[in-house]
Motif scaffolding. Structure first.
Motif, PDB file in Angstrom:
ATOM      1  N   GLN A 213       9.418  -7.047  -4.093  1.00 44.26           N
ATOM      2  CA  GLN A 213      10.641  -7.647  -4.601  1.00 44.26           C
ATOM      3  C   GLN A 213      11.853  -6.989  -3.937  1.00 44.26           C
ATOM      4  OE1 GLN A 213      10.607  -7.488  -8.895  1.00 44.26           O
ATOM      5  NE2 GLN A 213       8.404  -7.907  -8.928  1.00 44.26           N
ATOM      6  N   PRO A 214      12.660  -7.749  -3.216  1.00 44.85           N
ATOM      7  CA  PRO A 214      13.817  -7.170  -2.512  1.00 44.85           C
ATOM      8  C   PRO A 214      14.744  -6.355  -3.415  1.00 44.85           C
ATOM      9  CG  PRO A 214      13.458  -9.424  -1.799  1.00 44.85           C
ATOM     10  CD  PRO A 214      12.525  -9.189  -2.956  1.00 44.85           C
TER      11      PRO A 214
ATOM     12  N   ASP B 284      -2.549   4.442   1.206  1.00 45.50           N
ATOM     13  CA  ASP B 284      -2.360   5.742   1.862  1.00 45.50           C
ATOM     14  C   ASP B 284      -1.281   6.547   1.139  1.00 45.50           C
ATOM     15  OD1 ASP B 284      -4.264   5.045   3.757  1.00 45.50           O
ATOM     16  OD2 ASP B 284      -2.779   4.522   5.311  1.00 45.50           O
ATOM     17  N   ASN B 285      -0.219   5.868   0.734  1.00 45.42           N
ATOM     18  CA  ASN B 285       0.867   6.524   0.010  1.00 45.42           C
ATOM     19  C   ASN B 285       0.376   7.090  -1.328  1.00 45.42           C
ATOM     20  OD1 ASN B 285       3.663   7.197   0.027  1.00 45.42           O
ATOM     21  ND2 ASN B 285       4.028   5.583  -1.483  1.00 45.42           N
TER      22      ASN B 285
ATOM     23  N   PRO C 281       9.546  -1.631   2.640  1.00 42.59           N
ATOM     24  CA  PRO C 281       8.337  -2.384   2.319  1.00 42.59           C
ATOM     25  C   PRO C 281       7.129  -1.786   3.041  1.00 42.59           C
ATOM     26  CG  PRO C 281       9.804  -3.679   3.721  1.00 42.59           C
ATOM     27  CD  PRO C 281      10.515  -2.406   3.398  1.00 42.59           C
ATOM     28  N   LEU C 282       6.010  -1.747   2.342  1.00 40.07           N
ATOM     29  CA  LEU C 282       4.767  -1.227   2.903  1.00 40.07           C
ATOM     30  C   LEU C 282       3.693  -2.294   2.827  1.00 40.07           C
ATOM     31  CD1 LEU C 282       4.599   2.287   1.156  1.00 40.07           C
ATOM     32  CD2 LEU C 282       5.465   1.774   3.446  1.00 40.07           C
TER      33      LEU C 282
ATOM     34  N   TYR D  22       1.251  -2.341  -8.219  1.00 39.59           N
ATOM     35  CA  TYR D  22       2.428  -1.598  -7.766  1.00 39.59           C
ATOM     36  C   TYR D  22       2.948  -2.200  -6.462  1.00 39.59           C
ATOM     37  CZ  TYR D  22       5.438   2.286  -6.486  1.00 39.59           C
ATOM     38  OH  TYR D  22       6.517   3.046  -6.119  1.00 39.59           O
ATOM     39  N   HIS D  23       2.020  -2.497  -5.563  1.00 42.02           N
ATOM     40  CA  HIS D  23       2.405  -3.108  -4.281  1.00 42.02           C
ATOM     41  C   HIS D  23       3.097  -4.454  -4.504  1.00 42.02           C
ATOM     42  CE1 HIS D  23       2.283  -4.268  -0.101  1.00 42.02           C
ATOM     43  NE2 HIS D  23       1.660  -5.383  -0.439  1.00 42.02           N
TER      44      HIS D  23
END
Length: 137
Positions: free
Chosen positions: A33-34, A52-53, A44-45, A27-28
């Motif tokens: 991807q912009p 954490d999310n 962005p994380l 998922y990350h």
């Protein structure tokens, strides 16, 4: 949302499973991807922030998140079936769409199978808002 922690919803061409830690790395990767960040109005994380999310979404009683799996994505690993079902016919609920142990995927390999079949996610938001008029958001 903890209510769907052990849920799995199976349809003819999609399976929905709760968003769990094993899904976070893929998922990350998507969320780097912009175009996807822009389309989802997301920031962005870091990978740590994404973990954490995931915990935050799991524990929030006002949010419900499922990861979408396409049992045909990449073929049916471990089943011997090919995309298109028997004799190249359209997918049938009695062949590749019957995933998990019915597909011959061993329980200890299920996590990898899920990650390999990830194609998206769906989020639902719940509120206690009670009003007779439709609320514009």
């Amino acid at each position: 949302m903890l209510v769907n922690l052990e849920s799995r919803v199976e349809g003819r061409g999609v399976v929905m499973v709760p968003y769990r830690p094993l899904h976070v790395p893929k998922y990350h990767e998507w969320m780097t991807q912009p175009a996807l960040l822009a389309a989802t109005a997301s920031d962005p994380l870091s990978l740590e922030e994404e973990y954490d999310n995931q915990v935050s979404w799991r524990d929030d009683e006002g949010k419900l998140t499922f990861i979408l799996l396409d049992p045909w994505h990449g073929g049916c690993t471990g089943s011997g079936l090919k995309k298109g079902g028997p004799a190249g016919n359209s997918p049938d609920v009695d062949d590749c769409a019957k995933i998990g142990s019915r597909l011959g995927v061993k329980e200890k390999e299920w996590g990898k199978f899920e990650v390999d079949k990830m194609v998206g996610d769906v989020n639902s938001f719940f509120s206690d808002y009670e009003d007779d008029e439709v609320r514009a958001t």
